[in-house]
Design an enzyme around this catalytic site. Structure first.
Site, short mmCIF file in Angstrom:
data_model
loop_
_atom_site.label_atom_id
_atom_site.label_comp_id
_atom_site.label_asym_id
_atom_site.label_seq_id
_atom_site.Cartn_x
_atom_site.Cartn_y
_atom_site.Cartn_z
N HIS A 82 21.45 -45.53 -51.08
CA HIS A 82 20.27 -46.36 -51.34
C HIS A 82 20.32 -46.84 -52.79
O HIS A 82 20.40 -46.04 -53.72
CB HIS A 82 19.03 -45.50 -51.08
CG HIS A 82 17.72 -46.23 -51.19
ND1 HIS A 82 17.09 -46.77 -50.10
CD2 HIS A 82 16.92 -46.47 -52.25
CE1 HIS A 82 15.94 -47.32 -50.48
NE2 HIS A 82 15.82 -47.14 -51.79
N MET A 141 13.38 -54.65 -55.33
CA MET A 141 12.01 -54.67 -55.85
C MET A 141 12.00 -55.75 -56.92
O MET A 141 11.94 -55.48 -58.13
CB MET A 141 11.65 -53.28 -56.39
CG MET A 141 11.36 -52.29 -55.26
SD MET A 141 11.51 -50.58 -55.78
CE MET A 141 13.29 -50.37 -55.58
N ASP A 181 18.42 -49.01 -55.63
CA ASP A 181 17.12 -49.59 -56.01
C ASP A 181 17.30 -50.65 -57.08
O ASP A 181 17.68 -50.35 -58.21
CB ASP A 181 16.21 -48.48 -56.54
CG ASP A 181 15.70 -47.58 -55.43
OD1 ASP A 181 15.18 -48.11 -54.44
OD2 ASP A 181 15.84 -46.34 -55.56
N MET A 234 15.48 -53.18 -59.48
CA MET A 234 14.16 -53.44 -60.06
C MET A 234 14.29 -54.46 -61.20
O MET A 234 15.23 -54.39 -61.99
CB MET A 234 13.57 -52.14 -60.61
CG MET A 234 13.46 -51.04 -59.57
SD MET A 234 12.58 -49.63 -60.23
CE MET A 234 12.80 -48.44 -58.89
N HIS A 275 17.70 -51.93 -51.78
CA HIS A 275 16.24 -52.07 -51.78
C HIS A 275 15.85 -52.95 -52.96
O HIS A 275 15.88 -52.51 -54.11
CB HIS A 275 15.63 -50.66 -51.88
CG HIS A 275 14.13 -50.65 -51.94
ND1 HIS A 275 13.41 -49.52 -52.25
CD2 HIS A 275 13.20 -51.62 -51.72
CE1 HIS A 275 12.11 -49.81 -52.23
NE2 HIS A 275 11.97 -51.07 -51.91
N ASP A 316 10.62 -43.93 -48.03
CA ASP A 316 11.17 -43.96 -49.39
C ASP A 316 10.11 -43.56 -50.41
O ASP A 316 9.08 -44.24 -50.54
CB ASP A 316 11.69 -45.38 -49.68
CG ASP A 316 12.41 -45.48 -51.01
OD1 ASP A 316 12.79 -44.45 -51.58
OD2 ASP A 316 12.60 -46.63 -51.47
N MET A 354 6.94 -47.26 -47.96
CA MET A 354 6.96 -46.70 -49.31
C MET A 354 5.90 -45.60 -49.42
O MET A 354 4.72 -45.85 -49.17
CB MET A 354 6.64 -47.78 -50.35
CG MET A 354 7.67 -48.89 -50.51
SD MET A 354 9.32 -48.34 -51.00
CE MET A 354 9.00 -47.48 -52.53
N SER A 404 19.23 -41.97 -52.98
CA SER A 404 18.99 -43.04 -53.94
C SER A 404 19.67 -42.69 -55.26
O SER A 404 19.43 -41.63 -55.83
CB SER A 404 17.48 -43.19 -54.16
OG SER A 404 17.25 -43.87 -55.38
C1 DX5 Z 1 11.00 -46.04 -55.86
C2 DX5 Z 1 12.36 -46.21 -55.21
C3 DX5 Z 1 12.81 -44.98 -54.49
C4 DX5 Z 1 13.10 -43.83 -55.41
C5 DX5 Z 1 13.14 -42.56 -54.64
O1 DX5 Z 1 10.58 -47.24 -56.37
O2 DX5 Z 1 12.32 -47.25 -54.27
O3 DX5 Z 1 13.98 -45.28 -53.73
O4 DX5 Z 1 14.33 -43.94 -56.03
O5 DX5 Z 1 13.23 -41.53 -55.57
P1 DX5 Z 1 12.40 -40.20 -55.35
O6 DX5 Z 1 12.95 -39.57 -54.09
O7 DX5 Z 1 12.66 -39.41 -56.58
O8 DX5 Z 1 10.97 -40.60 -55.18
ZN ZN Z 2 14.02 -47.43 -52.85
#
Ligand code: DX5
Ligand code: ZN
Length: 215
Positions: free
Chosen positions: A32, A67, A34, A36, A65, A174, A136, A7
């Site tokens: 990956h 969110m 993320d 948000m 991913h 994740d 998650m 990620s």
């Molecule tokens: C959390 C994300 C994860 C995060 C993982 O909301 O979806 O993908 O980046 O990071 P670590 O491995 O540091 O938890």
């Molecule tokens: Zn993620």
């Protein structure tokens, strides 16, 4: 063999190209990303433009991913940006089935992610439609949180459901993944590990070794 999906959430954005290239040559299977929105989760990261830029520097699978809430109106842009897998949280929109169809019609893999507060039985009607399910193991929103062991049961349940019904989704985990809990995830049936801070806090010279040890 289990796939590793680093990620880039905890990467230095000004060095993102170098970081992605380094993950690529050191054996990452997926990247990956993320997304948000400050609404579904209390943090803001990137939009489709980052996916588009990363697409230019790697041919690895881009594991996006989302969110975000709502979801549907943004899907087309993430498809056009070059995503290979688009995973969203089904409770963040009223149109989960339709969103999966839009993604798959574009020949992109569709995934759903299970928030720690969501039960498998709330969303199991979608399991025969998707190609990836993310369990998650932290509350979505931030990197660097502690792995929630009480979510491991979902990995096992998803593996059993897959076997019993001949479904063919991949199970991804994740959040807070590290060397120790990676083993537990694998034993319970995980196929993909998203790994953020555990990997990206290290020197790039060690990426290859860490990625291999997580496998
Ligand atoms: C959390 C994300 C994860 C995060 C993982 O909301 O979806 O993908 O980046 O990071 P670590 O491995 O540091 O938890
Ligand atoms: Zn993620």
């Amino acid at each position: 063999m289990i796939k590793i999906s680093p990620s880039i959430l905890s990467a230095d954005i000004l060095k993102l190209e170098e970081e992605v290239r380094s993950l690529d040559i050191n054996g990452a299977d997926y990247i990956h990303i993320d997304i948000m929105d400050g609404h579904y989760v209390p943090n803001i990261t990137f939009g489709p433009n980052i996916v588009k830029s990363i697409r230019k520097v790697t041919s690895k699978i881009l594991d996006v991913h989302l969110m975000i809430k709502p979801v549907k109106q943004y899907i087309e842009e993430f498809i056009d940006a070059g995503s290979d897998i688009i995973t969203f949280h089904p409770e963040a929109d009223d149109n989960a089935e339709e969103i999966i169809k839009i993604i798959n019609n574009a020949k992109v893999k569709a995934g759903i992610a299970i928030h720690p507060k969501v039960n498998i039985s709330d969303i199991d009607h979608l399991f025969n439609l998707v190609q990836q399910i993310i369990v998650m193991t932290v509350t979505p929103g931030f990197g660097g949180q502690k792995f929630m062991h009480d979510q491991v049961r979902k990995i096992k349940d998803l593996d059993d459901i897959r076997k019993n019904n001949n479904y063919n989704y991949e199970i991804a985990v994740d959040g807070g993944v590290n060397n120790e809990n990676a083993k537990i995830c694998k034993e319970n049936g995980a196929n993909v590990l998203a790994v953020g801070s555990y990997l990206l806090s290290q020197n790039q010279d060690n990426y290859s070794e860490i990625i291999n040890s997580l496998r």
